[in-house]
Design a protein around this motif. Structure first.
Motif, mmCIF file in Angstrom:
data_model
loop_
_atom_site.group_PDB
_atom_site.id
_atom_site.type_symbol
_atom_site.label_atom_id
_atom_site.label_comp_id
_atom_site.label_asym_id
_atom_site.label_seq_id
_atom_site.Cartn_x
_atom_site.Cartn_y
_atom_site.Cartn_z
ATOM 1 N N PRO A 1 0.766 -1.264 0.000
ATOM 2 C CA PRO A 1 -0.173 0.019 0.019
ATOM 3 C C PRO A 1 0.984 1.370 0.008
ATOM 4 C CG PRO A 1 -0.966 -1.606 1.551
ATOM 5 C CD PRO A 1 0.187 -2.177 0.980
ATOM 6 N N GLU A 2 2.017 1.175 0.820
ATOM 7 C CA GLU A 2 2.689 2.427 0.688
ATOM 8 C C GLU A 2 3.221 2.752 -0.779
ATOM 9 O OE1 GLU A 2 6.314 4.340 3.274
ATOM 10 O OE2 GLU A 2 6.563 2.187 2.622
ATOM 11 N N ALA A 3 3.758 1.797 -1.637
ATOM 12 C CA ALA A 3 4.092 1.995 -2.818
ATOM 13 C C ALA A 3 3.070 2.700 -3.917
ATOM 14 C CB ALA A 3 4.744 1.022 -3.379
ATOM 15 N N GLY A 4 1.809 1.963 -3.319
ATOM 16 C CA GLY A 4 0.634 2.345 -4.175
ATOM 17 C C GLY A 4 0.198 4.028 -3.971
ATOM 18 N N LEU A 5 0.173 4.328 -2.600
ATOM 19 C CA LEU A 5 -0.220 5.622 -2.358
ATOM 20 C C LEU A 5 0.898 6.713 -2.960
ATOM 21 C CD1 LEU A 5 -2.188 7.260 -0.512
ATOM 22 C CD2 LEU A 5 -0.455 6.972 1.232
ATOM 23 N N ARG A 6 2.217 6.304 -2.865
ATOM 24 C CA ARG A 6 3.255 7.189 -3.452
ATOM 25 C C ARG A 6 2.931 7.339 -5.156
ATOM 26 N NH1 ARG A 6 7.029 4.367 -0.619
ATOM 27 N NH2 ARG A 6 7.773 3.310 -2.615
ATOM 28 N N TRP A 7 2.637 6.013 -5.695
ATOM 29 C CA TRP A 7 2.157 6.193 -7.024
ATOM 30 C C TRP A 7 0.933 7.146 -7.421
ATOM 31 C CZ3 TRP A 7 -2.199 5.125 -9.737
ATOM 32 C CH2 TRP A 7 -2.194 5.416 -11.177
ATOM 33 N N MET A 8 -0.075 6.976 -6.523
ATOM 34 C CA MET A 8 -1.237 7.620 -6.708
ATOM 35 C C MET A 8 -1.217 9.011 -6.634
ATOM 36 S SD MET A 8 -4.222 5.571 -4.571
ATOM 37 C CE MET A 8 -5.492 6.708 -5.237
ATOM 38 N N VAL A 9 -0.297 9.627 -5.604
ATOM 39 C CA VAL A 9 0.050 11.102 -5.531
ATOM 40 C C VAL A 9 0.849 11.717 -6.573
ATOM 41 C CG1 VAL A 9 1.135 12.778 -4.022
ATOM 42 C CG2 VAL A 9 -0.179 11.013 -2.950
ATOM 43 N N ASP A 10 1.915 10.900 -6.928
ATOM 44 C CA ASP A 10 2.717 11.087 -8.257
ATOM 45 C C ASP A 10 1.779 11.384 -9.518
ATOM 46 O OD1 ASP A 10 4.907 11.451 -6.323
ATOM 47 O OD2 ASP A 10 5.759 9.513 -7.147
ATOM 48 N N GLU A 11 0.905 10.572 -9.669
ATOM 49 C CA GLU A 11 -0.133 10.296 -10.882
ATOM 50 C C GLU A 11 -0.953 11.510 -10.768
ATOM 51 O OE1 GLU A 11 -0.928 8.319 -14.587
ATOM 52 O OE2 GLU A 11 0.766 8.479 -13.271
ATOM 53 N N ALA A 12 -1.543 11.700 -9.676
ATOM 54 C CA ALA A 12 -2.541 12.901 -9.733
ATOM 55 C C ALA A 12 -1.746 14.498 -10.101
ATOM 56 C CB ALA A 12 -3.092 12.817 -8.254
#
Length: 256
Positions: free
Chosen positions: A181-192
């Motif tokens: 989940p931590e990696a996914g959260l970083r991806w989401m913020v960066d993608e947004a």
């Protein structure tokens, strides 16, 4: 390609009224995200609730020819709490998700279990493309939020147990292509931020990290969904013709 504001308003109105989407012709993801931004601003009245990740499994990404998950916005009026009663139509589905709360810079604050109700239907079958689905926020509708727990960066996998009317329904688990989940959260913020979807406001945002397992039909009944260490919560779904208590949609914003 610039999209006329009338299209964003029409899409937003269909989403808020849970009707099939109008004719849509986004040619690629760039156009899809551009229209998504306009639609979300109309529905959220210029504010921002947060984001959801979609197609987070490697198998689904391969099926649709993608190299990464997709991102969608969620709606302020869609947030509900444990214990609620709501209605759901025949074409709505339930997704169990690990959720996170982030601050205005995207730094994680907390974890929480989330159950999302999704509805994605096009008026024309040929409009069902990844780009158009992104423009319509991947069917984002309502999301039920459980108890908040402190952020735990060590969290890897979680088993979700679903009961309906006191009978075991299924178990699910997170199998995200982006890993923990931590990696996914970083991806989401960066993608947004990359897609110009992120609003630099002081408010925290809710992030839905993707479906644990598979979505399932939102049938009438009493549900208990347990998210392991994140706790459990209850909710009821009544047939769409009944008068269940639910948070009303904001009327008129889509055409303001």
């Amino acid at each position: 390609m610039h999209r006329p504001p009338e299209l964003a308003a029409t899409v937003a109105e269909a989403i808020m009224q849970r009707r099939p989407l109008p004719a849509m012709t986004c040619r690629d993801l760039a156009e899809g995200y551009q229209l998504q931004a306009a639609v979300s601003d109309l529905i959220n009245n210029g504010q921002q609730a947060g984001f959801k990740a979609g197609l987070t499994s490697s198998a689904l990404q391969k099926h649709f020819g993608l190299q990464a998950p997709l991102l969608a916005s969620i709606y302020l009026h869609g947030k509900l709490e444990s214990g609620c009663r709501l209605t759901a139509g025949q074409k709505q589905q339930i997704e169990c998700e690990i959720g996170a709360i982030v601050d205005s810079n995207g730094n994680p604050i907390a974890l929480l279990p989330i159950v999302e109700l999704v509805y994605l239907e096009f008026s024309r079958a040929e409009d069902f493309t990844i780009a158009n689905a992104v423009a319509a926020n991947l069917g984002a509708d309502r999301y039920l939020c459980g108890a908040i727990s402190p952020w735990d960066k060590s969290l890897q996998t979680l088993t979700v147990t679903i009961e309906k009317d006191g009978i075991f329904h299924s178990t699910q688990s997170n199998q995200y292509s982006f890993g923990a989940p931590e990696a996914g959260l970083r991806w989401m913020v960066d993608e947004a931020k990359k897609r110009d979807l992120w609003h630099n406001t002081k408010q925290n945002k809710i992030m839905l990290l993707g479906t644990c397992g598979e979505a399932f039909q939102a049938e009438a009944g009493n549900y208990k969904i347990s998210f392991g260490t994140l706790g459990a919560f209850l909710f009821s779904i009544e047939p769409s013709h009944s008068r269940a208590c639910r948070r009303p949609h904001h009327q008129g914003r889509a055409t303001a």
